[in-house]
Scaffold this active site. Structure first.
Site, PDB file in Angstrom:
ATOM      1  N   ARG A   1      50.461  49.847  79.084  1.00  0.00           N
ATOM      2  CA  ARG A   1      49.678  49.320  80.186  1.00  0.00           C
ATOM      3  C   ARG A   1      48.361  48.812  79.631  1.00  0.00           C
ATOM      4  O   ARG A   1      47.591  49.595  79.069  1.00  0.00           O
ATOM      5  CB  ARG A   1      49.457  50.458  81.200  1.00  0.00           C
ATOM      6  CG  ARG A   1      48.931  49.987  82.506  1.00  0.00           C
ATOM      7  CD  ARG A   1      48.905  51.123  83.502  1.00  0.00           C
ATOM      8  NE  ARG A   1      47.830  52.065  83.232  1.00  0.00           N
ATOM      9  CZ  ARG A   1      47.401  52.947  84.113  1.00  0.00           C
ATOM     10  NH1 ARG A   1      47.983  53.027  85.294  1.00  0.00           N
ATOM     11  NH2 ARG A   1      46.430  53.759  83.831  1.00  0.00           N
TER      12      ARG A   1
ATOM     13  N   THR B   1      43.729  44.809  82.387  1.00  0.00           N
ATOM     14  CA  THR B   1      44.448  44.170  83.507  1.00  0.00           C
ATOM     15  C   THR B   1      45.320  45.168  84.257  1.00  0.00           C
ATOM     16  O   THR B   1      45.746  44.903  85.372  1.00  0.00           O
ATOM     17  CB  THR B   1      45.372  43.052  82.988  1.00  0.00           C
ATOM     18  OG1 THR B   1      46.388  43.664  82.171  1.00  0.00           O
ATOM     19  CG2 THR B   1      44.618  42.036  82.161  1.00  0.00           C
TER      20      THR B   1
ATOM     21  N   ASP C   1      46.922  61.966  79.996  1.00  0.00           N
ATOM     22  CA  ASP C   1      47.759  60.920  79.426  1.00  0.00           C
ATOM     23  C   ASP C   1      48.983  61.575  78.780  1.00  0.00           C
ATOM     24  O   ASP C   1      48.861  62.244  77.758  1.00  0.00           O
ATOM     25  CB  ASP C   1      46.949  60.120  78.388  1.00  0.00           C
ATOM     26  CG  ASP C   1      47.728  58.931  77.847  1.00  0.00           C
ATOM     27  OD1 ASP C   1      48.913  59.103  77.472  1.00  0.00           O
ATOM     28  OD2 ASP C   1      47.152  57.827  77.798  1.00  0.00           O
TER      29      ASP C   1
ATOM     30  N   ASP D   1      49.543  60.663  75.003  1.00  0.00           N
ATOM     31  CA  ASP D   1      48.585  61.311  74.097  1.00  0.00           C
ATOM     32  C   ASP D   1      48.830  62.818  74.016  1.00  0.00           C
ATOM     33  O   ASP D   1      48.751  63.408  72.935  1.00  0.00           O
ATOM     34  CB  ASP D   1      47.152  61.048  74.577  1.00  0.00           C
ATOM     35  CG  ASP D   1      46.697  59.627  74.249  1.00  0.00           C
ATOM     36  OD1 ASP D   1      47.330  58.986  73.382  1.00  0.00           O
ATOM     37  OD2 ASP D   1      45.730  59.159  74.877  1.00  0.00           O
TER      38      ASP D   1
END
Ligand code: PRP
Length: 208
Positions: A103, A107, A199, A202
């Site tokens: 992602r 944007t 995340d 991560d």
């Protein structure tokens, strides 16, 4: 909402709580992702079709059942990778097709960087695996890639989702059932799921 299935299983709720905990380390996080994926895919595959087959037991011959449909596991890289192995052990004849998307942090749109689908679909049911359904962009794009490829039956399996992501995926692809462990409050100003779990990529790979 039709086609949206949120697990009500106590084991899923229990494991999700540990997964969310910021003090859960990478090793335990990976183990939980694996276990939750098995539980959620178990629920998501309850409608797989069966066919009869004769089986000889040590005592006699009887009629058993076996899976009629072949299954493709489609992890969205990177975070979806951790959902593959446990599920694959449960359905060892499944094929695994990788889709690489990230992602874009500005944007928020998904950017495709890897795609190793075979020329023609060889499976009847595709399970998209991704721990997080946030804005829904990655899931919508992956579903479209699979449809363009010719996949007919597609299901999305995720650990947690934001209502916004469910709405976006459902509106774009109403024929795709969405199976998740929990629906969270929503997205924050940078489109992270809240309360969420941070995340998932991560935390699994120790890159946070
Ligand atoms: C995360 C997550 C999903 C996606 C969800 O991946 O694993 O793939 O974001 O967001 P969306 O619903 O708004 O598209 P990320 O882009 O962080 O890549 P990674 O898995 O490589 O860490």
């Amino acid at each position: 909402m039709d086609g949206v299935y949120v697990s009500n299983h106590p084991l899923v709720k229990h494991k999700l709580t540990i997964l969310r905990d910021r003090n859960t380390d990478s090793t335990q996080f990976r183990q939980l992702v694996r276990e939750l994926a098995i539980l959620l895919c178990y629920e998501a595959t309850q409608d797989l079709q069966l066919t009869n087959r004769s089986v000889e037991t040590p005592m006699t011959t009887t009629t058993g059942e076996e899976l009629k449909e072949s299954i493709g596991l489609v992890p969205i890289l990177r975070a979806g990778l951790g959902m593959v192995n446990g599920v694959w052990e449960m359905m060892p004849s499944a094929e695994v097709w990788h889709i690489g998307l990230y992602r874009d942090e500005h944007t928020l749109r998904p950017v495709e960087y890897y795609n190793r689908l075979p020329v023609a679909p060889r499976v009847q049911v595709c399970l998209i695996l991704d721990p997080m359904l946030a804005t829904g962009g990655s899931a919508v794009a992956t579903t479209q890639i699979l449809k363009d490829w010719g996949a007919k039956r597609i299901k999305f399996v995720g650990l947690i989702a934001a209502p916004e992501g469910i709405e976006v995926l459902h509106r774009a692809h109403p024929d795709v059932p969405i199976h998740v462990g929990a629906v969270d409050e929503g997205l924050n100003e940078v489109s992270f799921i809240v309360p969420g779990l941070g995340d998932a990529g991560d935390r699994q790979f120790g890159t946070g």
